[in-house]
Design a protein around this motif. Structure first.
Motif, PDB file in Angstrom:
ATOM      1  N   ALA B 252      -0.501  -3.567  -7.554  1.00  0.00           N
ATOM      2  CA  ALA B 252       0.376  -2.679  -6.790  1.00  0.00           C
ATOM      3  C   ALA B 252       0.965  -1.604  -7.697  1.00  0.00           C
ATOM      4  O   ALA B 252       1.069  -0.435  -7.312  1.00  0.00           O
ATOM      5  CB  ALA B 252       1.489  -3.479  -6.125  1.00  0.00           C
ATOM      6  N   ALA B 253       1.314  -1.990  -8.918  1.00  0.00           N
ATOM      7  CA  ALA B 253       1.908  -1.033  -9.847  1.00  0.00           C
ATOM      8  C   ALA B 253       0.884   0.016 -10.269  1.00  0.00           C
ATOM      9  O   ALA B 253       1.204   1.200 -10.404  1.00  0.00           O
ATOM     10  CB  ALA B 253       2.465  -1.749 -11.067  1.00  0.00           C
ATOM     11  N   LEU B 254      -0.370  -0.420 -10.461  1.00  0.00           N
ATOM     12  CA  LEU B 254      -1.437   0.528 -10.805  1.00  0.00           C
ATOM     13  C   LEU B 254      -1.566   1.588  -9.718  1.00  0.00           C
ATOM     14  O   LEU B 254      -1.667   2.772  -9.994  1.00  0.00           O
ATOM     15  CB  LEU B 254      -2.768  -0.213 -10.950  1.00  0.00           C
ATOM     16  N   GLY B 255      -1.568   1.138  -8.484  1.00  0.00           N
ATOM     17  CA  GLY B 255      -1.752   2.064  -7.375  1.00  0.00           C
ATOM     18  C   GLY B 255      -0.484   2.829  -7.046  1.00  0.00           C
ATOM     19  O   GLY B 255      -0.545   3.898  -6.439  1.00  0.00           O
ATOM     20  N   GLY B 256       0.639   2.300  -7.418  1.00  0.00           N
ATOM     21  CA  GLY B 256       1.908   2.949  -7.094  1.00  0.00           C
ATOM     22  C   GLY B 256       2.729   2.057  -6.183  1.00  0.00           C
ATOM     23  O   GLY B 256       2.359   1.844  -5.031  1.00  0.00           O
ATOM     24  N   LEU B 292       0.983  -4.090 -17.291  1.00  0.00           N
ATOM     25  CA  LEU B 292       2.109  -3.966 -16.371  1.00  0.00           C
ATOM     26  C   LEU B 292       3.281  -3.269 -17.057  1.00  0.00           C
ATOM     27  O   LEU B 292       3.896  -2.348 -16.515  1.00  0.00           O
ATOM     28  CB  LEU B 292       2.531  -5.359 -15.898  1.00  0.00           C
ATOM     29  N   LEU B 293       3.538  -3.687 -18.282  1.00  0.00           N
ATOM     30  CA  LEU B 293       4.625  -3.097 -19.064  1.00  0.00           C
ATOM     31  C   LEU B 293       4.395  -1.610 -19.287  1.00  0.00           C
ATOM     32  O   LEU B 293       5.299  -0.785 -19.110  1.00  0.00           O
ATOM     33  CB  LEU B 293       4.687  -3.788 -20.428  1.00  0.00           C
ATOM     34  N   LEU B 294       3.162  -1.279 -19.688  1.00  0.00           N
ATOM     35  CA  LEU B 294       2.847   0.114 -19.984  1.00  0.00           C
ATOM     36  C   LEU B 294       2.976   0.975 -18.728  1.00  0.00           C
ATOM     37  O   LEU B 294       3.482   2.099 -18.788  1.00  0.00           O
ATOM     38  CB  LEU B 294       1.431   0.232 -20.555  1.00  0.00           C
ATOM     39  N   ILE B 295       2.525   0.425 -17.591  1.00  0.00           N
ATOM     40  CA  ILE B 295       2.630   1.203 -16.356  1.00  0.00           C
ATOM     41  C   ILE B 295       4.096   1.446 -16.027  1.00  0.00           C
ATOM     42  O   ILE B 295       4.506   2.560 -15.716  1.00  0.00           O
ATOM     43  CB  ILE B 295       1.953   0.473 -15.181  1.00  0.00           C
ATOM     44  N   PHE B 296       4.897   0.380 -16.100  1.00  0.00           N
ATOM     45  CA  PHE B 296       6.313   0.542 -15.763  1.00  0.00           C
ATOM     46  C   PHE B 296       6.993   1.524 -16.706  1.00  0.00           C
ATOM     47  O   PHE B 296       7.896   2.245 -16.325  1.00  0.00           O
ATOM     48  CB  PHE B 296       7.027  -0.814 -15.811  1.00  0.00           C
ATOM     49  N   ARG B 297       6.522   1.553 -17.967  1.00  0.00           N
ATOM     50  CA  ARG B 297       7.164   2.441 -18.917  1.00  0.00           C
ATOM     51  C   ARG B 297       6.702   3.888 -18.739  1.00  0.00           C
ATOM     52  O   ARG B 297       7.509   4.811 -18.719  1.00  0.00           O
ATOM     53  CB  ARG B 297       6.870   1.962 -20.347  1.00  0.00           C
ATOM     54  N   ARG B 301       5.431   5.667 -11.316  1.00  0.00           N
ATOM     55  CA  ARG B 301       5.041   6.011  -9.955  1.00  0.00           C
ATOM     56  C   ARG B 301       3.623   5.529  -9.638  1.00  0.00           C
ATOM     57  O   ARG B 301       3.144   5.716  -8.529  1.00  0.00           O
ATOM     58  CB  ARG B 301       5.128   7.519  -9.751  1.00  0.00           C
ATOM     59  N   GLY B 302       2.985   4.936 -10.612  1.00  0.00           N
ATOM     60  CA  GLY B 302       1.639   4.435 -10.382  1.00  0.00           C
ATOM     61  C   GLY B 302       0.597   5.510 -10.613  1.00  0.00           C
ATOM     62  O   GLY B 302       0.906   6.706 -10.641  1.00  0.00           O
ATOM     63  N   ILE B 303      -0.630   5.085 -10.778  1.00  0.00           N
ATOM     64  CA  ILE B 303      -1.689   6.039 -11.092  1.00  0.00           C
ATOM     65  C   ILE B 303      -1.970   6.947  -9.908  1.00  0.00           C
ATOM     66  O   ILE B 303      -2.042   8.164 -10.030  1.00  0.00           O
ATOM     67  CB  ILE B 303      -2.971   5.287 -11.527  1.00  0.00           C
ATOM     68  N   LEU B 304      -2.068   6.329  -8.730  1.00  0.00           N
ATOM     69  CA  LEU B 304      -2.398   7.104  -7.543  1.00  0.00           C
ATOM     70  C   LEU B 304      -1.422   8.242  -7.326  1.00  0.00           C
ATOM     71  O   LEU B 304      -1.786   9.388  -7.086  1.00  0.00           O
ATOM     72  CB  LEU B 304      -2.409   6.180  -6.324  1.00  0.00           C
ATOM     73  N   ARG B 305      -0.136   7.904  -7.425  1.00  0.00           N
ATOM     74  CA  ARG B 305       0.871   8.927  -7.149  1.00  0.00           C
ATOM     75  C   ARG B 305       0.979   9.941  -8.279  1.00  0.00           C
ATOM     76  O   ARG B 305       1.443  11.051  -8.075  1.00  0.00           O
ATOM     77  CB  ARG B 305       2.227   8.268  -6.890  1.00  0.00           C
ATOM     78  N   THR B 306       0.591   9.513  -9.484  1.00  0.00           N
ATOM     79  CA  THR B 306       0.633  10.468 -10.586  1.00  0.00           C
ATOM     80  C   THR B 306      -0.476  11.499 -10.409  1.00  0.00           C
ATOM     81  O   THR B 306      -0.308  12.669 -10.736  1.00  0.00           O
ATOM     82  CB  THR B 306       0.476   9.729 -11.932  1.00  0.00           C
TER      83      THR B 306
END
Lengths: 252, 333
Positions: B252-256, B292-297, B301-306
């Motif tokens: 979920a975090a990857l996608g946003g 997960l840590l790297l995404i949150f840092r 907004r997640g990859i999709l939204r970025t």
């Protein structure tokens, strides 16, 4: 006058601290009242007791004759008492228009609009009443992008969308600049004119004195004075509570 | 006069074309290959997309940041497995029944958890899957023990049918979840996420809607769990592993977080990643946690939204705004 809110012998303690002490108050429909007092006098606690966020140790609150002392906050809100918060609490990740639309999802508004008046126009009307729009682009801003002055009014807009009969404003002028203060004043005046009962907590007595018909002064949880702004400004006890024994003018 | 169309365009990302292209690719994929290995990776990606989307509903949309999504997944997997194994009910029925059981568990867990807020809720949510996995190991006669239940009926003996089954499951689930998230109920969910007290003061029965969110999330996590059980033809205490909860969160975090649909993209990305990490299986949890840590840092907004920068609000917005657009001409603030 028709009494909309009645508070009887309300008490609240936090450990050894008496936050609200045997408080009595009657508010007539359509009145506009200021609740003042030094920091820590128990004003916000009093609001929290009225709106159900805190439960009193003893005493009762009657809204339109209905005992609301034990009701949950959302039930009280649906009875027609809306509030704002001292520190603004917008739904930060949502647009301004969505913030207000949430109130249109409450039971109160939904049952009132069985004919299906659409949520959007209600939300927009609410935003217009507090002068967030125009400019229209404001409604598409995230609540976190709005300036402090707008956020303060967004809180009010959200409360207004509930179509409240009584509105509790917790420091509506807090942190407002010179330009925003008169806007807020005119907004509140307008609401009063529209027939909404308003209770305002405020430190800025000068702004408040121009708005309200009646002031209630609190200190250490107790009601120490009640009267018109003029009477209050000449009240010895109030001056002492605010300024110490030396005295001086409150509205200077 | 403000140009309303501009604003709507800015807050709603034009993702429809992208979605249609992806949909097309997913549908015709078995034409290119019926390779068992490739298809089973994609099937698993679809199942995890549903699982992650269900977590996103609870955490990303409603703000109940649960660490124990594996609970719904696992309980439903066991339920589906037991129903199939002992009562001989076919997978087509056991999977939704597992989902229904996920709803029940959602309510049960919601009961004590809903009084807790923020981090306290998060910590508590971690406990329940742990309790269950211990129970299962401690009572092997009743609950199957460490070996679990095996010999469940497969979804289908043909891999491509299973593939289309997973595609349908994923599309339906994500479609329904997205509809909910963009509806008026989703609006309320998001208000609870952003400020529960303010929502309550606005006349919203937050307890009721949090329960609802738990139930919805439990259902979709449950059908993902049931599908997984039949896919592997086996269910064991592993389903309660923290790794599963972590996977849902990472996907979920990857996608946003809060986008629901991002879970699909995230899940496919994650599957590729998992395949790359196949040789270092024992490090997978650590690596997942680091990601997960790297995404949150760096990409909160997640990859999709970025990538689709212009979309400033998740989900391409609340559906009510479409009405606003239809009135655009007559609009005069």
């Amino acid at each position: 006058m028709d009494t909309i809110l009645e508070v009887k012998n309300l008490n609240k303690r936090f450990g050894g601290i008496v936050a609200v002490d045997n408080f009595n108050l009657k508010v007539g429909r359509g009145e506009i009242i200021g609740l003042v007092g030094p920091n820590g006098a128990g004003k916000t606690t009093f609001f929290n007791l009225l709106t159900g966020f805190l439960k009193p140790d003893s005493g009762d609150v009657f809204l339109k004759g209905i005992k609301t002392t034990k009701l949950k906050p959302h039930k009280i809100a649906n009875l027609g008492m809306a509030r704002t918060f001292q520190i603004v609490k917008p739904f930060k990740g949502m647009l301004a228009v969505e913030n207000v639309a949430v109130a249109c999802m409450s039971d109160r508004v939904r049952t009132a609009n069985k004919n299906g008046d659409d949520v959007i126009s209600k939300a927009l009307e609410s935003l217009r009443r507090v002068q967030i729009i125009p400019p229209a682009e404001n409604m598409f801003k995230l609540a976190s992008e709005l300036s402090h002055g707008y956020s303060k009014r967004l809180d009010i807009a959200r409360a207004l969308a509930l179509e409240p009969e009584i509105l509790l404003l917790d420091e509506p002028f807090g942190g407002l600049g010179l330009k925003e203060t008169p806007i807020m004043q005119s907004v509140i005046k307008r609401l009063h004119k529209d027939g909404i009962t308003v209770i305002i907590i405020e430190h800025k007595l000068r702004e408040l004195g121009k708005l309200v018909e009646r002031l209630v002064v609190m200190n250490f949880g107790e009601k120490i004075a009640e009267g018109t702004p003029r009477e209050i400004s000449n009240n010895q006890r109030v001056c002492e509570a605010y300024l110490g024994k030396e005295g001086g003018s409150l509205f200077a | 006069m403000v140009n309303m169309a501009d604003y709507i365009k800015r807050v709603r990302s034009p993702r429809l074309t992208l979605i249609i292209i992806l949909l097309f690719l997913i549908t015709i994929f078995p034409i290119f290959t019926t390779n068992y290995y490739v298809l089973s990776i994609l099937i698993s990606a679809n199942v995890f997309a549903v699982f992650a989307a269900s977590w996103d509903m609870l955490a990303g949309v409603t703000g109940q940041f649960s660490f124990g999504q594996a609970l719904f997944f696992g309980v439903a997997a066991y339920m589906s497995g037991a129903l199939n194994l002992f009562l001989g009910i076919p997978p087509l029925l056991t999977i939704p029944l597992g989902g229904a059981f996920g709803v029940v568990v959602g309510f049960l867990v919601g009961l004590p958890s809903l009084r807790l807020k923020g981090r306290f809720f998060t910590i508590t949510s971690l406990i329940f899957p742990g309790i269950l996995s211990v129970l299962i190991v401690e009572y092997p006669d009743l609950l199957g023990g460490e070996t679990g239940f095996y010999g469940l009926a497969p979804i289908s003996s043909e891999i491509w049918i299973t593939y289309y089954g997973s595609v349908i499951l994923m599309l339906l689930s994500v479609f329904i979840l997205t509809r909910i998230a963009t509806s008026n109920i989703g609006l309320i969910f998001r208000s609870i996420r952003d400020d529960e007290d303010a929502a309550e003061a606005t006349g919203i029965n937050t307890t009721k809607y949090k329960f609802l969110s738990f139930a919805i999330s439990g259902f979709f996590a449950g059908i993902a769990g049931g599908f997984q059980a039949h896919l592997l033809m086996f269910v064991g205490p592993y389903v309660f592993n923290i790794f599963y909860s972590l996977q849902a969160m990472t996907i979920a975090a990857l996608g946003g977080i809060g986008t629901i649909i991002g879970a699909v993209g995230g899940s496919y990305l994650m599957s590729i990643l998992n395949e790359l990490l196949r040789d270092v299986v024992s490090f997978r949890v650590i690596i997942t946690a680091i990601i997960l840590l790297l995404i949150f840092r760096f990409l909160p907004r997640g990859i999709l939204r970025t990538i689709t920068k212009q979309c400033k609000v998740p989900l391409g917005m609340w559906r009510g705004l479409k009405k606003l657009r239809s009135k655009e001409d007559g609009y005069n603030p």
